[in-house]
Design a protein around this motif. Structure first.
Motif, mmCIF file in Angstrom:
data_model
loop_
_atom_site.group_PDB
_atom_site.id
_atom_site.type_symbol
_atom_site.label_atom_id
_atom_site.label_comp_id
_atom_site.label_asym_id
_atom_site.label_seq_id
_atom_site.Cartn_x
_atom_site.Cartn_y
_atom_site.Cartn_z
ATOM 1 N N THR A 185 -5.611 35.825 -28.143
ATOM 2 C CA THR A 185 -6.602 36.841 -27.804
ATOM 3 C C THR A 185 -7.711 36.833 -28.846
ATOM 4 N N GLY A 257 -0.813 34.784 -18.444
ATOM 5 C CA GLY A 257 0.202 35.393 -19.291
ATOM 6 C C GLY A 257 1.042 34.321 -19.954
ATOM 7 N N ASP A 258 1.922 34.753 -20.851
ATOM 8 C CA ASP A 258 2.783 33.835 -21.593
ATOM 9 C C ASP A 258 1.944 32.732 -22.242
#
Length: 404
Positions: A185, A257-258
């Motif tokens: 992120t 995701g992941d």
């Protein structure tokens, strides 16, 4: 007249990029006299001896520190090369990354070496991004938004972006593989690199942060990258070729995701297999079956990649150092998103050629032809012949040939 023709060629390349939504080897070739052309279909003998000043060189000898491993060495063995203990008398010198050429002992008339001084602005991720920005190439060759964190203005701009804005890829500028590349992120990246100049670089490399393409074009449900090969086959005069390469599919099905799972989000050259390596024909058929524009790969993508590579070469050519007898093989990576927009990811020096997964179907034939082309260039230059037509060139495509 020549300037107008060149300008027309470059303008055509720019427009095309914008238009895309974002063996008998033991038989010595006894050819014609010097200055006459090698006939089409003639067997260009890699292992043959050239008379005159080059007669002392072992023209079936190759100096390669890693001889015996990988697809390149399979191609060398098919063509009858044998290992030379020293580069001084080998017709072909294949240096590994980081090795230096003794140019004073190199015989450009009789030898070929896979080294091209001045390639770093093109193959270093940070220099590539900064040079493209400086030359304003972003409107013609699309790349994901990129920040070079060792550059204070870049690092500060990255810090000012809202931390909630998507995911980013972190990599080292001189990184030649994907082992240290990761997705994170923006908030985590901003916290890790505070623009003090220490965390953002080290003595060997600098950190490059690039936007992560969240909606990639999926093949069989998996994210993919395109690896094409760019060969600067000669520099005096310039001869530039490219090979369409292959698509590398990630090992696991794509999902949002992941992002710590590299098998989902990072394309790994070293782990490509026959099942995860598709050629353009297979991808084109797959997309046709998915209802995409008919033959999009052949009709739109391939010409656009070709023209974008042409733009890159002409933009970076002033920084490349022409050296008689030198050539280089580069790997250019592209990605395509769900809207069929193409992005240049990076250009690599000494791209991985030891991958067993795609060795027999792609790498060995491609590299064998590359070596045959180099042998023909050596013979043509020795005979004083033009390089505008290379009869050993079959799968490799011509990007640019300089006419002196």
């Amino acid at each position: 007249m020549l300037l107008r023709a060149f300008a027309k060629h470059v303008v055509l390349a720019l427009v095309t990029c914008i238009a895309l939504p974002l063996v008998g080897l033991e038989i010595l070739f006894a050819g014609p006299e010097l200055g006459t052309d090698i006939p089409q279909g003639a067997s260009i003998n890699v292992a043959g001896a050239i008379s005159g000043p080059c007669g002392a060189y072992g023209h079936h000898d190759v100096f390669s520190p890693e001889f015996g491993r990988g697809a390149l060495d399979e191609a060398l063995q098919i063509l009858g090369y044998r290992r030379a203990p020293s580069p001084r008398k080998a017709a072909l010198v294949l240096m590994t990354s980081g090795q230096q050429v003794e140019w004073g002992a190199f015989n450009a008339q009789c030898q070929r070496v896979n080294v091209l001084p001045g390639h770093m602005p093109l193959t270093d991720k940070a220099q590539l991004a900064l040079t493209m920005r400086h030359q304003q190439l972003g409107t013609t060759v699309a790349i994901p938004q990129t920040f070079v964190l060792s550059t204070p203005t870049d690092c500060q701009k990255m810090q000012r972006i809202p931390s909630s804005r998507g995911l980013w890829v972190v990599k080292q500028s001189s990184q030649k593989d994907d082992h240290e590349m990761y997705v994170d992120t923006l908030g985590n990246i901003q916290a890790r690199y505070d623009c003090d100049g220490e965390a953002a670089s080290n003595e060997d490399s600098v950190i490059v942060v690039q936007t992560y393409i969240m909606q990639p074009l999926l093949l069989d449900g998996r994210k993919s990258e395109i690896r094409v090969y760019l060969m600067i086959a000669n520099t005096e005069p310039w001869v530039v070729l490219y090979h369409t390469g292959y698509w590398r599919l990630n090992r696991k099905t794509y999902k949002v995701g992941d992002f710590s799972n590299r098998d989902i989000h990072i394309s790994k050259t070293a782990e490509s297999t026959e099942q995860t390596s598709w050629n353009n024909t297979r991808v084109n058929a797959y997309l046709n079956n998915e209802g995409r524009p008919k033959d999009w790969v052949h009709n739109t993508l391939e010409p656009s990649i070709e023209q974008c590579l042409t733009v890159l070469f002409h933009a970076f050519r002033p920084r490349l150092q022409a050296k008689a007898g030198s050539f280089v093989l580069l790997g250019a990576d592209f990605m395509v998103d769900e809207e069929l927009r193409m992005f240049l990811i990076d250009v690599q020096f000494a791209p991985g050629l030891g991958n067993a997964g795609v060795r027999q179907s792609l790498m060995v034939p491609m590299l064998k032809e590359m070596l045959e082309i180099q042998s023909e260039i050596r013979e043509r230059l020795h005979r004083g012949q033009s390089l505008t037509t290379l009869h050993t060139r079959k799968q490799w495509k011509t990007l640019f040939t300089e006419v002196l």
